[in-house]
Design a protein around this motif. Sequence first.
Motif, PDB file in Angstrom:
ATOM      1  N   GLU A  48       0.829  -1.198   0.000  1.00 16.74           N
ATOM      2  CA  GLU A  48       0.000   0.000   0.000  1.00 16.74           C
ATOM      3  C   GLU A  48       0.868   1.254   0.000  1.00 16.74           C
ATOM      4  OE1 GLU A  48      -2.400   0.679   3.435  1.00 16.74           O
ATOM      5  OE2 GLU A  48      -0.846   0.102   4.869  1.00 16.74           O
ATOM      6  N   LEU A  49       0.358   2.280  -0.658  1.00 13.63           N
ATOM      7  CA  LEU A  49       0.982   3.596  -0.671  1.00 13.63           C
ATOM      8  C   LEU A  49       0.135   4.498   0.204  1.00 13.63           C
ATOM      9  CD1 LEU A  49       3.206   5.392  -2.083  1.00 13.63           C
ATOM     10  CD2 LEU A  49       1.417   6.038  -3.715  1.00 13.63           C
ATOM     11  N   LYS A  50       0.750   5.134   1.199  1.00 15.54           N
ATOM     12  CA  LYS A  50      -0.010   5.937   2.159  1.00 15.54           C
ATOM     13  C   LYS A  50       0.851   7.061   2.707  1.00 15.54           C
ATOM     14  CE  LYS A  50      -0.433   4.209   6.308  1.00 15.54           C
ATOM     15  NZ  LYS A  50      -0.790   3.323   7.452  1.00 15.54           N
ATOM     16  N   ILE A  51       0.245   7.926   3.479  1.00 15.56           N
ATOM     17  CA  ILE A  51       0.974   8.990   4.173  1.00 15.56           C
ATOM     18  C   ILE A  51       1.250   8.508   5.596  1.00 15.56           C
ATOM     19  CG2 ILE A  51       0.878  11.369   4.993  1.00 15.56           C
ATOM     20  CD1 ILE A  51      -0.965  11.994   2.640  1.00 15.56           C
ATOM     21  N   SER A  52       2.526   8.513   5.974  1.00 15.30           N
ATOM     22  CA  SER A  52       2.931   7.986   7.285  1.00 15.30           C
ATOM     23  C   SER A  52       2.676   9.013   8.388  1.00 15.30           C
ATOM     24  CB  SER A  52       4.408   7.605   7.254  1.00 15.30           C
ATOM     25  OG  SER A  52       5.201   8.768   7.049  1.00 15.30           O
ATOM     26  N   LYS A  53       2.921   8.584   9.611  1.00 16.46           N
ATOM     27  CA  LYS A  53       2.692   9.460  10.749  1.00 16.46           C
ATOM     28  C   LYS A  53       3.606  10.678  10.746  1.00 16.46           C
ATOM     29  CE  LYS A  53       1.014   5.789  13.835  1.00 16.46           C
ATOM     30  NZ  LYS A  53       1.241   5.074  15.109  1.00 16.46           N
ATOM     31  N   ASP A  54       4.802  10.523  10.160  1.00 17.94           N
ATOM     32  CA  ASP A  54       5.725  11.666  10.129  1.00 17.94           C
ATOM     33  C   ASP A  54       5.500  12.565   8.917  1.00 17.94           C
ATOM     34  OD1 ASP A  54       6.685  10.114   8.093  1.00 17.94           O
ATOM     35  OD2 ASP A  54       8.716   9.878   8.907  1.00 17.94           O
ATOM     36  N   GLY A  55       4.412  12.305   8.163  1.00 23.70           N
ATOM     37  CA  GLY A  55       4.067  13.178   7.051  1.00 23.70           C
ATOM     38  C   GLY A  55       4.757  12.849   5.756  1.00 23.70           C
ATOM     39  N   ASN A  56       5.357  11.648   5.636  1.00 26.48           N
ATOM     40  CA  ASN A  56       5.992  11.230   4.398  1.00 26.48           C
ATOM     41  C   ASN A  56       5.073  10.317   3.607  1.00 26.48           C
ATOM     42  OD1 ASN A  56       8.826  12.148   3.872  1.00 26.48           O
ATOM     43  ND2 ASN A  56       9.083  11.484   5.999  1.00 26.48           N
ATOM     44  N   LEU A  57       5.268  10.304   2.326  1.00 28.26           N
ATOM     45  CA  LEU A  57       4.588   9.351   1.464  1.00 28.26           C
ATOM     46  C   LEU A  57       5.433   8.079   1.457  1.00 28.26           C
ATOM     47  CD1 LEU A  57       2.076   9.221  -0.399  1.00 28.26           C
ATOM     48  CD2 LEU A  57       3.580   9.859  -2.302  1.00 28.26           C
TER      49      LEU A  57
END
Length: 817
Positions: free
Chosen positions: A99-108
């Motif tokens: 999956e491609l998502k936005i992580s908790k630290d704000g990165n893709l």
Amino acid sequence: MGTRRWTSSSFPIFLLCLPVLSWDAHISTTAADHNLYPGQSLTGKQTIVSEGGNFELGFFSPGNSRNHYVGIWYKKIAKQTVVWVANRENPLSNTSSSELKISKDGNLVLLDHSKTKTPVWSSNSTSSKSNGTVNAALLDSGNLVLRDILDPSVIVWQSFDHPTDTWLPGGWVGINKITGEYQMLTSWKNSEDPSRGRFSESLDPSGSNQHVIMWNRSRVYWQSGVWNGQIFTQVPGMQERVLFNLSFVDTEEKKYSTYTIGSKTMVTRNVMDSSGQVKQWVWVDSAQDWLLIWAQPLAVCDVFSQCGVNGVCNYKTMSCECLHGFQPASAWEWQLYDWSGGCRRKTSLRCSSNESAHDTNEGFLVLPSMKFPENPQQLKAQSIGECELACRNNCSCTAFAYGDGCSIWRGDLWNLQQLPDGEDNQGTLYLRLPASELTIASTSNRRTRMISIFAAVAGAVVLLCIALRVLWRCCRRRSLTGLLEAVEGSLVQFMYAELQRVTKNFSEKIGSGGFGTVFKGTFPDSTAVAVKKLEGFRQGDKQFRNELSTLGTIQHVNLVRLRGFCSEGSKRLLVYDYMPNGSLDHHLFRGNAAALNWRRRFAIVVGVARALAYLHEKCRDCIIHCDIKPENILLDGDFQPKVADMGMAKLVGRDYSRVLTTMRGTFGYLAPEWISGLPITPKADVYSFGMMVFEVISGKRNADHSAAGEAVAYFPIWAAKKLREGETSCLLDERLVGDADMNELRRACKVACWCIQDSEVHRPSMGQVVQMLEGVLEVDVAPIPVSLKCLVDDQSDSRPSITHLLANSSPQWRTQA
């Protein structure tokens, strides 16, 4: 330091509106399709599409590969063309667990849950933005951005800062001066593997303001030339300023090149290809394929180490081969035109420290006409025998050569090239092989020699028959006068040393063209000539044969006369009459345009028309020039025009259905059929002539116009509009202050408009053009061409119907009563 920005406005205007190049296919999307918000993810076959439907982001597998990647491709093009890859070095085995998502630290981030919790790929942004304040968006430019949800103008990260192999309009290639990070293009390994290949394009690591192409990021084998404020000086065609809007930007934080296209309808991309060439492609919708319009280096074999170790790039076939006794290290990679693995021996050498240096199980294969490999070791040897012995005595010696001293090579051979006969910097290489391979080579060579002998004998018989036929015809004339006339019409063959003397060792440069540089020369009798020194033996040789076979047999008052030629080894030169007033573009755009009054300008237009009519209709075989532009119109001492540079010319029969696919003229003067893939006929010259006539009238490049109180995006558009409104005086070069024959001006404008019609059927022949200009044929006002009409109506966002525009556009010229 303040920002310095230079811009070169250059694009082929008809490309902007061709119906074959369009983003306008109907795509049903919603406004949210182009965004990925916190808490959302992309997996399996899910994709996001840019707001206008131009690009799509999702998972893909290239070719027949079983690997999966996240990438961006064109949405409206059926032939999937990927322009950016996220995880090019870390492919996925499946997409269902990814999956491609936005992580908790704000990165893709891209995750593969079947293997590890560590991201397979991450945008690695150093921004302080947290997960809840950024979203990912795919823009219509093809740029994937991470941006502030509340303030979308704040970009946290963007794919344009991390290009893979493709440079899209609006993107950039450069360097971040603060971080030292380069935005460079790096080729795919092959068509099924997007991992980093051998070749890359970037700004010069040494700091100069130019682009370079490198092998393994270490060996520079092509340079663009430095930016001079308008163009990169060594890029062919840039001086025409008719292709793209190219800019070079230098600030305290960044230095980069970027380019834009003047229309939303043109689909183009610049690619660092796995062949080692940088290529510019344009999508042709009618053919459902990409059309290559520009490539550098021009020859595949000019790419450093194109064929890998022990591979040979053959300049005759422009393809890779293995040395005799070698085979591809990976047959599968070679099928994909990936030659990076090179070749390996079929049979290993037996030489070792325990073997005799004169082992009869080994020998040397003679390879003539070779460009020697990289990294030779120089040895002292008095003869070829001593040089061979030195190689035999060294078990790691792979090959040797003897010419200007003795050279040997150890281990694998790099950057081998098979050159055509007569090329400079070639020699004979002696390749070390097992005796078994030498036997095979000997058998093959004997067969080749027999074929060559047979061919030579047959050729000699044919030549003898031709000579006897010529002698018989000459004898029939029984006239020394007739024979002298035949000799008088032939070309003079010069020695290279002679032309060196008359040009003072080529010291006075007076111009340059697509395949060579022109120098002024003076013979002992004070006759001035122009000597064209062809550069680049491959293209130069082709052009040489072309010009020699066509120009030597045609004579017209408005064509530059070819006096003679030189052919010694790889040196090829052409000798023309010298034109003291130079080329037309100098007087129109760079020189004292006041010297060209209207009378002279109109005479030039008529003279060029007559020359083209002669080439098209009066020669035994129709000659299409293919590159009519002011640079190729020379002026003699009386400002009489002479059409020059027949290097693009082709002899074709009267059957115009043949498509000429090996030529390209100059953008901005090219007829639409060049891009659409339709057959090329003399009407392509008619189109170029029309575009040139507009420039003669206005005294400016068609793309370099402005008018008081009116926006002039492109002069032919404005001129066609004004002509239909009955206003022509405003089209005249303002430096002439209205001093022109208005009847001739109107006639020239009408002719130019008819010449640039989209369909060749609606363009007049050059013979008819001459009659129109001379007043024999009366000319009505032409319709505005479709490709120009769409730009006129662009602001209203309406697109004209082709059927409607052509309904009343049948040619309207008739004999003047």
